[in-house]
Design a protein around this motif. Structure first.
Motif, PDB file in Angstrom:
ATOM      1  N   THR A 154       0.862  -1.213   0.103  1.00 55.98           N
ATOM      2  CA  THR A 154       0.090  -0.044  -0.117  1.00 55.98           C
ATOM      3  C   THR A 154       0.810   1.315   0.106  1.00 55.98           C
ATOM      4  OG1 THR A 154      -1.862  -1.216   1.170  1.00 55.98           O
ATOM      5  CG2 THR A 154      -1.632   1.340   1.391  1.00 55.98           C
ATOM      6  N   VAL A 155       0.599   2.227  -0.773  1.00 58.27           N
ATOM      7  CA  VAL A 155       1.340   3.427  -0.964  1.00 58.27           C
ATOM      8  C   VAL A 155       0.631   4.611   0.003  1.00 58.27           C
ATOM      9  CG1 VAL A 155       2.696   4.772  -2.596  1.00 58.27           C
ATOM     10  CG2 VAL A 155       1.719   2.868  -3.437  1.00 58.27           C
ATOM     11  N   THR A 156       1.516   5.055   0.623  1.00 58.33           N
ATOM     12  CA  THR A 156       0.905   6.147   1.586  1.00 58.33           C
ATOM     13  C   THR A 156       1.068   7.619   1.077  1.00 58.33           C
ATOM     14  OG1 THR A 156       2.970   5.764   2.554  1.00 58.33           O
ATOM     15  CG2 THR A 156       0.967   4.763   3.517  1.00 58.33           C
ATOM     16  N   VAL A 157       2.179   7.930   0.079  1.00 57.82           N
ATOM     17  CA  VAL A 157       2.435   9.316   0.061  1.00 57.82           C
ATOM     18  C   VAL A 157       3.149   9.226  -1.305  1.00 57.82           C
ATOM     19  CG1 VAL A 157       4.329   9.480   1.524  1.00 57.82           C
ATOM     20  CG2 VAL A 157       3.422  11.419   0.811  1.00 57.82           C
ATOM     21  N   ALA A 158       3.045  10.279  -2.082  1.00 56.58           N
ATOM     22  CA  ALA A 158       3.733  10.654  -3.120  1.00 56.58           C
ATOM     23  C   ALA A 158       3.968  12.272  -3.408  1.00 56.58           C
ATOM     24  CB  ALA A 158       3.083  10.065  -4.435  1.00 56.58           C
ATOM     25  N   LYS A 159       5.101  12.523  -3.794  1.00 57.45           N
ATOM     26  CA  LYS A 159       5.593  13.963  -4.020  1.00 57.45           C
ATOM     27  C   LYS A 159       6.295  14.165  -5.245  1.00 57.45           C
ATOM     28  CE  LYS A 159       4.623  16.167  -0.051  1.00 57.45           C
ATOM     29  NZ  LYS A 159       5.430  16.605   1.038  1.00 57.45           N
ATOM     30  N   TYR A 160       6.057  15.345  -6.308  1.00 56.51           N
ATOM     31  CA  TYR A 160       6.932  15.477  -7.271  1.00 56.51           C
ATOM     32  C   TYR A 160       8.174  16.341  -6.782  1.00 56.51           C
ATOM     33  CZ  TYR A 160       3.376  15.758 -11.182  1.00 56.51           C
ATOM     34  OH  TYR A 160       2.432  15.083 -12.062  1.00 56.51           O
ATOM     35  N   SER A 161       9.266  15.917  -7.502  1.00 54.58           N
ATOM     36  CA  SER A 161      10.374  16.800  -7.467  1.00 54.58           C
ATOM     37  C   SER A 161      10.270  18.153  -7.665  1.00 54.58           C
ATOM     38  CB  SER A 161      11.461  16.101  -8.145  1.00 54.58           C
ATOM     39  OG  SER A 161      11.193  16.159  -9.332  1.00 54.58           O
ATOM     40  N   PRO A 162      10.817  19.163  -7.258  1.00 55.80           N
ATOM     41  CA  PRO A 162      10.843  20.483  -7.628  1.00 55.80           C
ATOM     42  C   PRO A 162      10.967  20.786  -9.177  1.00 55.80           C
ATOM     43  CG  PRO A 162      11.849  20.367  -5.474  1.00 55.80           C
ATOM     44  CD  PRO A 162      11.797  19.010  -6.020  1.00 55.80           C
ATOM     45  N   SER A 163      11.893  19.805  -9.687  1.00 56.47           N
ATOM     46  CA  SER A 163      12.082  20.259 -11.154  1.00 56.47           C
ATOM     47  C   SER A 163      11.010  19.666 -11.947  1.00 56.47           C
ATOM     48  CB  SER A 163      13.288  19.129 -11.551  1.00 56.47           C
ATOM     49  OG  SER A 163      12.900  17.790 -11.539  1.00 56.47           O
ATOM     50  N   GLY A 164       9.892  18.778 -11.317  1.00 56.53           N
ATOM     51  CA  GLY A 164       8.888  18.324 -11.978  1.00 56.53           C
ATOM     52  C   GLY A 164       9.045  16.986 -12.868  1.00 56.53           C
ATOM     53  N   PHE A 165      10.243  16.654 -12.888  1.00 54.60           N
ATOM     54  CA  PHE A 165      10.702  15.472 -13.815  1.00 54.60           C
ATOM     55  C   PHE A 165      10.309  14.062 -13.336  1.00 54.60           C
ATOM     56  CE2 PHE A 165      13.644  18.633 -16.006  1.00 54.60           C
ATOM     57  CZ  PHE A 165      12.661  18.898 -16.983  1.00 54.60           C
ATOM     58  N   TYR A 166      10.361  14.160 -11.942  1.00 56.59           N
ATOM     59  CA  TYR A 166      10.111  12.803 -10.935  1.00 56.59           C
ATOM     60  C   TYR A 166       9.194  12.886 -10.084  1.00 56.59           C
ATOM     61  CZ  TYR A 166      14.621  11.657 -13.408  1.00 56.59           C
ATOM     62  OH  TYR A 166      15.589  11.367 -14.333  1.00 56.59           O
ATOM     63  N   ILE A 167       8.848  11.665  -9.651  1.00 53.74           N
ATOM     64  CA  ILE A 167       7.812  11.579  -8.511  1.00 53.74           C
ATOM     65  C   ILE A 167       8.518  10.494  -7.615  1.00 53.74           C
ATOM     66  CG2 ILE A 167       5.706  10.629  -7.620  1.00 53.74           C
ATOM     67  CD1 ILE A 167       4.467  11.680 -10.299  1.00 53.74           C
TER      68      ILE A 167
END
Length: 606
Positions: free
Chosen positions: A60-73
């Motif tokens: 189960t995934v609990t959290v996801a965040k973009y990198s400030p560059s926007g290229f990665y999560i």
């Protein structure tokens, strides 16, 4: 013969009472992120009907965040694993994978150069870790807490600062890199749920289960003031999000409100009232460009309206629990998808726009196991709450009277002309006419699994766990077993007549689909092989030439009745999740659903 994904109607966030939900924002402003089960859901903020689902975590995934560059999560799961993956390609290539914690990840923060990340949560020996994104090597020590850490943030301007908030009622302030513990923040007297720096780095706030928000200096960590005097909210605060210009923020609370704060004045400019039910508690929020999003305990995503605090601009609905069945019905020429879920909700979706809502009133109190369209625009559903319900689709509200209580749990329901429906229950078969039980077969000498009524309304078939399909004639208001049995290759899991009544298609636990020719005494027309695991759902195309099957192997096959070799195979239909329901919008559009609580539409070309 081919297939192409046409629409993804995504699940809602998975919510839990008293647990904050982190929504990830997109530095480019286009999307927002949240999690449900093993899925990370990426949705377009302007048009949330546009969605992408990432399903690569084993847990189960609990959290996801973009990198400030926007290229990665970066996404984190309950096992402590972090996956960093590409956002620019549809394939979402995995870049790096780490296991910084031994327990669940609660929050993730990046430095503004997208080179370092902090991960916090639960674990045996430590509750946080901060490391280089490309090597995983440590760039500091996040010790200083005695219980799990709920929240972390990193100042997005130099000099870097890092702040954490924990169940031990404290916050911690760090300078770096390498990040070193500076001091403890002792302001709260209950769990600290959320800590966030302002975008310009000058300030940060901590928010807690005590209903308080404290404002601190971003560079030195010193306490400046509180928001809203003694208490910011009557209930616990689960999330805060700053305005892009750092002058305001929103806070989401268990008191079912969201407040918009003027940070300089320390006062609430607006209070948004999101309802009066427990399910209206506010557990997450995101301020992105001009959009103010909040998440209710129900999983609903609210777009707040600053000019009308008691009525959101829009509320995104859907399912947050696994979907068990679906069907299609046209209303004024427009196709609608009806879906029934594990928690008893029935939703109706505009098949073209994805706009959806649930029926109003009191409905099923447990899993909706199967649904079919009966006569005169009526949805017939059976549920683990031991009822059959008849719902008028022109009204979109449950009827209090059109509920039939069954003696035993119904597993399958089918319907035909003349107001007939057939319920196969555990140990019992029930024929209903005009929403009333007219005939019951008890003391069966086999385990009945699933039933179907011929469109003509004169014959019913019941498939058993013994692999036999028994034919019953419907005479007046009775079912009569005529002694005829046809054979599947294993225990029957689903079956359906083609819309013209010419064929009966059957699937079984031996992974075989069989089509029988009705007019020829139910002789075998063809057998279809391809599933790797038990198929559980089946739907006929309106063209009566093709039918689709799906199940435990995540695959969907579209079979051609006259030629078993002419088939369309959709693998990984809903990645890592069983396919639980199938239906056709038209002969070239197949709808699939699954335990991932999302609905997909596929364009099929022959």
């Amino acid at each position: 013969m081919s297939h192409e994904l046409k629409h993804v109607f995504a699940s809602l966030p998975q919510m839990e009472r008293g647990v904050a939900k982190v929504i990830g924002g997109d530095p480019k402003g286009n999307n927002f992120l949240y999690t449900n089960g093993k899925c990370v859901i990426i949705r377009n903020i302007q048009n949330p009907a546009i969605a992408d689902i990432y399903t690569e975590h084993a847990h189960t995934v609990t959290v996801a965040k973009y990198s400030p560059s926007g290229f990665y999560i970066a996404s984190g799961d309950v096992s402590g694993k972090i996956r960093i993956w590409d956002t620019t390609q549809k394939e979402h290539i995995l870049k790096y994978e780490y296991s910084p914690l031994s327990g669940k990840v609660k929050d993730i923060a990046w430095t503004e150069d997208s080179k370092r990340m902090a991960v916090v949560g639960d674990g045996r020996e430590k509750f946080g870790s901060v490391f280089l994104w490309d090597t995983g090597s440590s760039v500091g020590d996040l010790s200083g807490h005695s219980k799990l850490i709920n929240s972390v943030d990193i100042k997005q301007t130099r000099p870097y600062r890092l702040v954490t908030g924990s169940d031990d009622t404290c916050g911690s302030f760090f300078k770096g890199p390498p990040f070193k513990f500076e001091f403890t923040l002792h302001d709260h007297n209950q769990f600290v749920n959320c800590v966030r720096f302002s975008p310009d780095g000058n300030l940060f706030v901590t928010a807690g289960a005590d209903g308080q928000i404290f404002l601190h200096d971003g560079k030195e960590g010193t306490l400046i003031s509180t928001l809203g005097g003694e208490k910011a909210h009557k209930g616990g605060i689960y999330a805060v999000s700053w305005s892009p210009d750092s002058s305001q923020l929103i806070s989401a609370s268990g008191d079912k409100t969201v407040k918009l704060w003027d940070v300089g004045a320390g006062t609430a400019v607006t209070t948004f009232n999101l309802g009066t039910e427990v399910t209206d508690q506010q557990l997450g929020c995101l301020w992105q460009n001009d959009h103010l999003l909040t998440i209710s305990l129900s999983g609903y995503i609210n777009y707040l309206d600053k000019n009308n605090p008691n009525r959101p601009i829009r509320t995104i609905k859907g399912h947050s629990k696994s979907i068990q069945c679906l069907t299609i019905h046209k209303k004024d020429g427009r196709p609608y998808i009806y879906s029934g879920s594990h928690d008893g909700h029935i939703n109706y979706w505009d098949a073209e726009t994805g706009e959806n809502d649930c029926f109003s009133g009191k409905g099923h109190s447990n899993q909706v196991s199967q649904m079919v369209i009966g006569q005169a625009s009526e949805l017939v559903t059976c549920s683990m709450d031991d009822t059959l319900r008849y719902t008028n689709l022109n009204k979109t509200e449950y009827s209090a009277s059109d509920v039939v209580k069954m003696d035993f749990q119904p597993k399958s329901v089918s319907a035909a002309t003349g107001g007939l429906s057939l319920a196969v229950c555990i140990g019992q078969i029930v024929l209903l006419k005009d929403k009333k039980k007219v005939f019951t077969l008890d003391n069966l000498d086999y385990e009945a699994e699933v039933g179907a009524i011929h469109p003509g309304g004169t014959v019913a078939v019941v498939g058993g766990a013994d692999g036999d399909i028994r034919l019953y004639s419907i005479q007046g208001n009775t079912l009569k077993y005529e002694g005829q049995t046809i054979k599947a290759t294993g225990a029957v899991t689903a079956m359906a007549y083609s819309n013209d009544g010419a064929y009966l298609a059957v699937i079984d636990d031996k992974k075989v689909a069989t089509a029988f020719t009705v007019a020829d005494g139910y002789s075998v027309k063809n057998e279809f092989y391809g599933h790797h695991a038990k198929p559980v759902t089946l739907a006929w195309s309106p063209d009566n030439e093709h039918f689709a099957t799906g199940g435990m192997d995540m695959m969907v096959f579209i079979w051609t009745i006259s030629d078993p070799d002419k088939r369309v195979k959709i693998s990984d239909t809903h990645r890592l999740h069983h396919v639980s329901g199938l239906a056709w919008v038209d002969e070239h559009t197949l709808v699939t659903t699954s335990h991932d609580a999302s609905i997909k539409q596929w364009t099929i070309t022959y």
